[in-house]
Write a protein that holds these residues in place. Structure first.
Motif, PDB file in Angstrom:
ATOM      1  N   ALA A 162      21.808  36.712  38.197  1.00 59.17           N
ATOM      2  CA  ALA A 162      23.034  37.424  37.837  1.00 59.17           C
ATOM      3  C   ALA A 162      23.792  37.834  39.096  1.00 59.17           C
ATOM      4  O   ALA A 162      25.018  37.680  39.181  1.00 59.17           O
ATOM      5  CB  ALA A 162      22.708  38.647  36.987  1.00 59.17           C
ATOM      6  N   ASP A 166      27.602  36.657  39.901  1.00 56.51           N
ATOM      7  CA  ASP A 166      28.706  37.598  40.039  1.00 56.51           C
ATOM      8  C   ASP A 166      28.159  38.998  40.291  1.00 56.51           C
ATOM      9  O   ASP A 166      27.630  39.637  39.390  1.00 56.51           O
ATOM     10  CB  ASP A 166      29.573  37.600  38.781  1.00 56.51           C
ATOM     11  CG  ASP A 166      30.891  38.321  39.018  1.00 56.51           C
ATOM     12  OD1 ASP A 166      30.867  39.465  39.513  1.00 56.51           O
ATOM     13  OD2 ASP A 166      31.939  37.740  38.708  1.00 56.51           O
ATOM     14  N   SER A 168      29.649  41.890  40.933  1.00 52.53           N
ATOM     15  CA  SER A 168      30.271  43.024  40.228  1.00 52.53           C
ATOM     16  C   SER A 168      29.812  43.075  38.786  1.00 52.53           C
ATOM     17  O   SER A 168      29.485  44.154  38.262  1.00 52.53           O
ATOM     18  CB  SER A 168      31.790  42.899  40.244  1.00 52.53           C
ATOM     19  OG  SER A 168      32.254  42.841  41.550  1.00 52.53           O
ATOM     20  N   ALA A 169      29.779  41.909  38.138  1.00 49.65           N
ATOM     21  CA  ALA A 169      29.347  41.879  36.753  1.00 49.65           C
ATOM     22  C   ALA A 169      27.879  42.262  36.654  1.00 49.65           C
ATOM     23  O   ALA A 169      27.469  42.949  35.721  1.00 49.65           O
ATOM     24  CB  ALA A 169      29.578  40.491  36.160  1.00 49.65           C
ATOM     25  N   ALA A 170      27.084  41.848  37.634  1.00 50.65           N
ATOM     26  CA  ALA A 170      25.661  42.192  37.624  1.00 50.65           C
ATOM     27  C   ALA A 170      25.489  43.700  37.719  1.00 50.65           C
ATOM     28  O   ALA A 170      24.724  44.295  36.957  1.00 50.65           O
ATOM     29  CB  ALA A 170      24.937  41.499  38.770  1.00 50.65           C
ATOM     30  N   SER A 171      26.251  44.337  38.630  1.00 49.56           N
ATOM     31  CA  SER A 171      26.041  45.770  38.795  1.00 49.56           C
ATOM     32  C   SER A 171      26.539  46.538  37.578  1.00 49.56           C
ATOM     33  O   SER A 171      25.948  47.542  37.204  1.00 49.56           O
ATOM     34  CB  SER A 171      26.682  46.281  40.084  1.00 49.56           C
ATOM     35  OG  SER A 171      28.053  46.044  40.068  1.00 49.56           O
ATOM     36  N   SER A 172      27.569  46.037  36.915  1.00 46.94           N
ATOM     37  CA  SER A 172      27.996  46.755  35.714  1.00 46.94           C
ATOM     38  C   SER A 172      27.111  46.395  34.523  1.00 46.94           C
ATOM     39  O   SER A 172      27.306  46.904  33.425  1.00 46.94           O
ATOM     40  CB  SER A 172      29.469  46.499  35.405  1.00 46.94           C
ATOM     41  OG  SER A 172      29.665  45.183  35.002  1.00 46.94           O
ATOM     42  N   SER A 173      26.118  45.521  34.729  1.00 44.69           N
ATOM     43  CA  SER A 173      25.137  45.252  33.681  1.00 44.69           C
ATOM     44  C   SER A 173      23.827  45.982  33.967  1.00 44.69           C
ATOM     45  O   SER A 173      22.797  45.682  33.358  1.00 44.69           O
ATOM     46  CB  SER A 173      24.862  43.753  33.576  1.00 44.69           C
ATOM     47  OG  SER A 173      26.041  43.049  33.296  1.00 44.69           O
ATOM     48  N   GLY A 174      23.851  46.895  34.923  1.00 45.75           N
ATOM     49  CA  GLY A 174      22.674  47.712  35.195  1.00 45.75           C
ATOM     50  C   GLY A 174      21.790  47.184  36.306  1.00 45.75           C
ATOM     51  O   GLY A 174      20.677  47.663  36.496  1.00 45.75           O
ATOM     52  N   ILE A 175      22.265  46.182  37.044  1.00 49.60           N
ATOM     53  CA  ILE A 175      21.464  45.593  38.118  1.00 49.60           C
ATOM     54  C   ILE A 175      21.981  46.090  39.459  1.00 49.60           C
ATOM     55  O   ILE A 175      23.176  46.009  39.726  1.00 49.60           O
ATOM     56  CB  ILE A 175      21.563  44.052  38.070  1.00 49.60           C
ATOM     57  CG1 ILE A 175      20.942  43.542  36.771  1.00 49.60           C
ATOM     58  CG2 ILE A 175      20.895  43.421  39.284  1.00 49.60           C
ATOM     59  CD1 ILE A 175      21.316  42.109  36.451  1.00 49.60           C
ATOM     60  N   SER A 176      21.074  46.601  40.291  1.00 48.71           N
ATOM     61  CA  SER A 176      21.486  47.002  41.631  1.00 48.71           C
ATOM     62  C   SER A 176      21.472  45.779  42.535  1.00 48.71           C
ATOM     63  O   SER A 176      20.418  45.240  42.835  1.00 48.71           O
ATOM     64  CB  SER A 176      20.520  48.057  42.179  1.00 48.71           C
ATOM     65  OG  SER A 176      20.643  48.128  43.578  1.00 48.71           O
TER      66      SER A 176
END
Lengths: 296, 260
Positions: A162, A166, A168-176
């Motif tokens: 992820a 992307d 940004s999309a990863a971090s807004s999906s709960g991934i640091s």
């Protein structure tokens, strides 16, 4: 098997191990690294120092070697992974040159003359040479492939994919992103360290030039050729790039030229690598599988 | 909607980028279960507000409280864990994954801490079922196995909503979910957002499409040059002379809606 074939196969196995490490960083987590040889070198030098100066065996030194590589991976990865793409490429090249310079200029590491007298691996009282060491390298390679397979099936592997796709999309999906980029980097450098340790004990003698920038390019070529982010790509790439110069002895001097041309051709015609998605080889394999299904 | 207090409270929120004051002391509340529209012309600071609420930017000044705790300065993945889902104005699917894998990635939110992520497998039946359930909710089940990069824009927008829903959000931030959609897709998206609101999710939406924004939102906040210009019911705001002057221009609401 002749000694010659065993020697070539051993180097291919070691290069494949190191390439699998890089594949986690570049292929899975999408973070370009042009300095992977630095960690290969840190592994080799740690193994060399621990065995020649501290008197440890390959086996007792190995956990320490992996730990040292992991620590250096984290220390050098944390600042590097704050930058992206081109800047990350340049930063990792820098790491490679700095690490090589440390081996070259710090007398403790033997300077340009390198470190010698690294003992052979002893396995149940048997000194591993030739076939024995090849077997050890192949076992390590198999373990590394299993580890990679495990990794892709874990949440950590999905998180890395992820982040690669992307951030940004990863971090807004709960991934640091920082956490998983660093995890991939450390895992990749630890695997490089394993390769380095095997290399040191195989050669018995190492110099800084063994871990210079061109080695990083070669490792990257292996995964680009085989297929970044694929499970079998690094192995295929290592076999091809390891065997080709042997088969075409006369062009051995033009290795770098060959790698350069190969990289360009791959990027132009098979950007996913030989085993990547939508590659020619993949579709042939799929067709063969499909054909076999119809026969049954 | 039954409102028992604010789920999101923004107070004196400011963001400066060098010499540019992108957002200037903006305050508003979003009530539980409410759909609040954040409107304003291009460059008004809407997306910057979004980015501060979702943790992408740290506010220069001001506070954000979400669900009873102060959250300004928390990173985006922490906000996601706390229950803030968001979509992007320029869609950001994980293009190298399938549609289902996109959703499964967000379903794993509780698996990304500690050392768990290394030892747990993601491709499990409960996770696949969970993803299919969410894809059904947004109407994308038939594309589950398709590569996410190959979807048309409207489906990307719905995929992003499914991915945000996978976080089991209390608050959903929708950044221009209607832009670039075909007429029939707009109606479908409107229905989807209403159904999400009915299921109890509070929604903050940025919208350029005035007609949709006015009909969906229970209240709207209008920004202009980073400042809050007006706040209230869509009807009241649309009739506000200052809003018409600054945002809709001399042409009025119909032109503004058609001009986007």
């Amino acid at each position: 098997m002749s000694t010659y074939v065993i020697t070539v196969a051993t180097f291919i196995a070691i290069q494949a191990i190191v390439a699998y490490g890089l594949n986690i960083i570049v292929g899975y987590a999408g973070q370009i690294s042009l300095g992977h040889a630095a960690f290969f070198g840190i592994g080799a030098y740690s193994a060399a120092v621990l065995s020649t100066k501290a008197g440890l065996s390959f086996w007792s030194a190995l956990p320490l070697v992996l730990l040292i590589c992991g620590i250096f991976g984290a220390l050098l990865g944390l600042p590097s992974l704050r930058v992206r793409e081109d800047f990350l490429a340049i930063t990792t090249i820098g790491i490679n040159f700095i690490v090589e310079a440390v081996f070259l200029y710090v007398p403790f590491f033997g300077g340009a003359m390198g470190l010698g007298g690294i003992p052979k691996v002893v396995f149940f009282g048997m000194r591993l040479k030739g076939g024995g060491l090849l077997a050890l390298c192949l076992v390590c390679l198999a373990l590394v492939i299993l580890l990679c397979r495990w990794f892709t099936k874990s949440w950590a592997g999905l998180a890395c994919r992820a982040v690669a796709a992307d951030e940004s999309a990863a971090s807004s999906s709960g991934i640091s992103p920082v956490r998983f980029k660093l995890l991939a980097f450390v895992l990749g450098t630890v695997i490089a360290g394993l390769g380095g340790s095997l290399y040191a004990h195989r050669m018995g003698f190492i110099t800084p030039a063994d871990f210079a920038f061109p080695v990083s390019t070669m490792i990257l070529s292996i995964i680009v050729l085989g297929g970044m982010g694929t499970l079998w790509g690094p192995l295929l790439g290592a076999v091809i790039l390891g065997a080709l110069p042997e088969i075409f002895r006369p062009i051995a001097d033009y290795r770098m030229l060959l790698y350069g041309a190969l990289l360009l051709l791959m990027v132009r015609f098979q950007p996913g690598g030989l085993l990547g998605d939508a590659s020619v080889l993949r579709s042939i394999l799929a067709r063969m599988k499909g054909g076999g299904g119809r026969d049954r | 909607m039954t409102g028992d207090g604010a789920i999101l409270s923004v107070r004196g929120l400011s963001k400066r980028f060098g010499g540019l004051q992108a957002v200037d002391r903006v305050s508003f509340d979003l009530m539980r279960g409410e759909i609040l529209g954040l409107l304003g012309p291009n460059g008004a600071g809407k997306t910057t507000c979004f980015n501060m609420i979702s943790g992408v930017h740290r506010p220069t000044e001001g506070t954000i409280h979400f669900d009873g705790r102060r959250t300004d300065g928390l990173e985006p993945h922490r906000m996601a864990e706390l229950g803030v889902g968001r979509t992007f104005q320029i869609v950001r699917p994980f293009a190298s994954m399938t549609v289902a894998e996109n959703v499964m990635t967000a379903l794993g939110r509780s698996n990304y801490r500690g050392i768990h992520p290394l030892f747990r497998r993601w491709d499990t039946k409960p996770c696949r079922d969970g993803a299919m359930e969410l894809l059904e909710r947004v109407g994308l089940t038939s594309y589950a196995a398709r590569n996410a990069g190959q979807l048309p824009l409207g489906d990307h927008r719905r995929l992003e909503i499914a991915r945000a829903l996978a976080l089991a959000p209390k608050l959903l931030l929708l950044d221009e979910s209607f832009s670039g959609l075909r007429h029939e897709e707009v109606a479908r998206m409107e229905g989807l957002i209403r159904s999400l609101s009915d299921s109890g999710i509070s929604i903050l939406l940025i919208e350029h499409n005035m007609k949709v924004a006015m009909s969906l939102s229970q209240r709207v906040v209008v920004l202009d040059h980073g400042r809050k210009l007006a706040e209230g019911s869509p009807e009241a705001v649309a009739a506000d002379p200052e809003v018409i002057e600054a945002y809709l221009g001399k042409g009025g609401i119909v032109d503004a809606a058609g001009g986007v």
